[in-house]
Scaffold this motif. Structure first.
Motif, PDB file in Angstrom:
ATOM      1  N   VAL A 135     -88.082 -42.410 -25.772  1.00 16.68           N
ATOM      2  CA  VAL A 135     -87.198 -41.632 -24.464  1.00 16.68           C
ATOM      3  C   VAL A 135     -87.229 -42.213 -23.029  1.00 16.68           C
ATOM      4  O   VAL A 135     -88.543 -42.746 -22.687  1.00 16.68           O
ATOM      5  N   LEU A 136     -86.229 -42.481 -22.622  1.00 22.86           N
ATOM      6  CA  LEU A 136     -86.173 -43.342 -21.105  1.00 22.86           C
ATOM      7  C   LEU A 136     -85.591 -42.414 -20.148  1.00 22.86           C
ATOM      8  O   LEU A 136     -84.745 -41.777 -20.350  1.00 22.86           O
ATOM      9  N   GLY A 137     -86.537 -42.262 -19.132  1.00 19.08           N
ATOM     10  CA  GLY A 137     -85.883 -41.445 -17.915  1.00 19.08           C
ATOM     11  C   GLY A 137     -86.981 -41.408 -16.928  1.00 19.08           C
ATOM     12  O   GLY A 137     -88.157 -40.954 -17.232  1.00 19.08           O
ATOM     13  N   GLN A 138     -86.575 -41.159 -15.636  1.00 26.42           N
ATOM     14  CA  GLN A 138     -87.731 -40.927 -14.634  1.00 26.42           C
ATOM     15  C   GLN A 138     -87.270 -39.431 -14.287  1.00 26.42           C
ATOM     16  O   GLN A 138     -88.012 -38.784 -13.534  1.00 26.42           O
ATOM     17  N   SER A 139     -86.532 -38.812 -15.260  1.00 31.04           N
ATOM     18  CA  SER A 139     -86.352 -37.291 -15.021  1.00 31.04           C
ATOM     19  C   SER A 139     -85.842 -36.886 -16.419  1.00 31.04           C
ATOM     20  O   SER A 139     -85.659 -37.577 -17.333  1.00 31.04           O
ATOM     21  N   PHE A 140     -85.216 -35.480 -16.403  1.00 33.44           N
ATOM     22  CA  PHE A 140     -84.715 -35.006 -17.669  1.00 33.44           C
ATOM     23  C   PHE A 140     -83.176 -34.654 -17.351  1.00 33.44           C
ATOM     24  O   PHE A 140     -82.767 -33.574 -17.862  1.00 33.44           O
ATOM     25  N   VAL A 141     -82.551 -35.105 -16.482  1.00 30.35           N
ATOM     26  CA  VAL A 141     -81.040 -35.343 -16.381  1.00 30.35           C
ATOM     27  C   VAL A 141     -80.113 -35.348 -17.241  1.00 30.35           C
ATOM     28  O   VAL A 141     -80.181 -36.364 -17.943  1.00 30.35           O
ATOM     29  N   THR A 142     -79.705 -34.416 -17.995  1.00 27.89           N
ATOM     30  CA  THR A 142     -78.908 -34.516 -19.276  1.00 27.89           C
ATOM     31  C   THR A 142     -77.421 -34.838 -18.973  1.00 27.89           C
ATOM     32  O   THR A 142     -76.945 -35.098 -17.658  1.00 27.89           O
TER      33      THR A 142
END
Length: 442
Positions: A376-383
């Motif tokens: 999982v790649l992301g600085q947030s959980f913006v979908t």
């Protein structure tokens, strides 16, 4: 163990050629655990693949610029067809007219629009126009993360080297009395703000109060719709909350990742940059690549997708499913007060707190790294609308593993022994430390 050796080599070479190793500070490898910053080669839907062949479910989606998914075929096809007939000309095209009509149908509070290539140009044009209209200089900018790369805003941040006094004052979000104090104590040209934040919906009556205060004190109201546009709704936050700004600034998801921005607003102000005014003309936006056909075709395909499908609904459903799974995991582990998600379902951010309940870069780094190890790649959980139930379930399982490590660190009271390298650091900071890199000797 996930291998990042090719990404690390590419990143090292990038630092030799590109200041900071990335063309956007928020994309820098100092925003990720050391040695675990994937350099990407392709994406499809919400999945991306890096130089080592690792595949990740991606969140943030191009810094919130991609809502339909990477490589969304109708957008790609529209761009391909448009650029086959040429991409840039010495006169306006019929595509510019059609795109402007599409935009203004979505944003009824605006009478005119001018396209550009990046959001900073749009917000700075709005500030310049407001200063010309009011004859004032001071900008009242809401205390929100980012508005522009230009001096009037960056001069207020920790990265202000080389910038004179920016002429900008700040006010907190959600507090109408605080804004009135700023407006009554200064000759303010404009109030610029996001109508909603990553963490907070506007309090009841707040935006209407902001509108009334701007009218009372003669300041133009500018809504920054970079994030809210096409994520809250196709018509932006102003369509959701029913408050009309004088000017609004757009970008990011307009083109599903293709570069396009816009300044929109009331005719009486926008005409100051045109040929139907007796006032001194304002230099709004004038860019060689602003009207290139590829991005405008992408925008029109995005508009069609929003009219015929339900991207916002899909983003929000994915976010609700992810929030529910996340909260179940941290509740089961008893760490819900330390590891949290917040925000609108389509724009979730995670919050990482230490054992004392304080925001922690060290614990953030630990969580980011454990997510990366689990795909999982992301600085947030913006979908995005491309996040399926299977992608969300994969993410929840990754959260389960990462949260177990997080719980262990909380119990120990430290990330020592669990974190490789230095923690992440704020993207906008005064010095390269605490993630300064050593020069390569030649």
């Amino acid at each position: 163990m996930t291998d990042f050796s090719r990404s690390n080599a590419a990143q090292a070479r990038l630092h030799e050629l590109v200041p900071g190793g990335a063309h956007t500070y928020a994309r820098g490898d100092d925003q990720y655990p050391e040695g675990m910053a994937p350099v990407l080669v392709r994406g499809s839907g919400c999945r991306v693949t890096d130089a080592d062949g690792n595949e990740f479910v991606e969140y943030g989606m191009g810094l919130r610029a991609v809502t339909l998914g990477h490589g969304y075929r109708p957008v790609v096809d529209a761009v391909t067809a448009a650029i086959a007939d040429g991409s840039n000309f010495s006169r306006p095209t019929t595509l510019e007219l059609a795109a402007a009509e599409d935009f203004l149908e979505l944003v009824p509070a605006a009478d005119m629009v001018k396209f550009g290539k990046n959001g900073s140009d749009a917000t700075t044009a709005a500030v310049r126009l407001a200063r010309a209209v009011t004859g004032r200089v001071t900008v009242a900018a809401c205390a929100q993360p980012f508005f522009s790369v230009d001096d009037w805003f960056i001069g207020t941040t920790a990265m202000s080297a080389g910038i004179p006094e920016p002429g900008t004052v700040s006010f907190p979000y959600g507090d109408a009395a605080a804004l009135e104090a700023v407006l009554s104590g200064n000759e303010v040209a404009c109030v610029i703000m996001e109508a909603a934040t990553a963490l907070h919906e506007p309090p009841p009556g707040y935006l209407a109060a902001v509108r009334a205060l701007c009218d009372r004190y003669g300041a133009l109201l500018i809504f920054d719709e970079m994030i809210t546009g096409f994520r809250w709704a196709a018509g932006g936050a102003q369509a959701v909350y029913g408050v009309a700004p004088d000017l609004s600034c757009w970008g990011k998801a307009m083109g599903n990742g293709f570069p396009l921005a816009a300044l929109a607003g009331k005719r009486e102000y926008m005409e100051r940059g045109g040929l139907r005014t007796d006032e001194r003309r304002v230099f709004l936006l004038s860019t060689t690549h602003g009207p290139e056909t590829g991005a405008l075709a992408a925008f029109r395909a995005v508009v069609h997708a929003y009219a015929t499908t339900d991207p916002v609904g899909r983003m929000e459903r994915a976010g609700l499913r992810l929030r529910a799974g996340f909260e179940a995991v941290v509740a089961e582990l008893g760490i819900g007060e330390y590891l949290r998600v917040a925000g609108r379902p389509s724009c979730l951010v995670f919050q990482t707190l230490d054992p004392a309940g304080q925001p922690s870069q060290e614990f953030r780094t630990l969580f980011l790294g454990e997510l990366l190890r689990r795909g999982v790649l992301g600085q947030s959980f913006v979908t995005s609308a491309a996040h399926t139930d299977a992608d969300i379930d994969h993410t929840v399982e990754a959260v389960r593993g990462a949260a177990a490590v997080y719980a262990d660190a909380l119990a120990r009271g430290t990330v020592d022994g669990l974190l490789d390298g230095r923690p992440v650091a704020p993207a906008l900071r005064a010095t390269a430390a605490p993630r300064r890199l050593a020069e390569v000797l030649r």
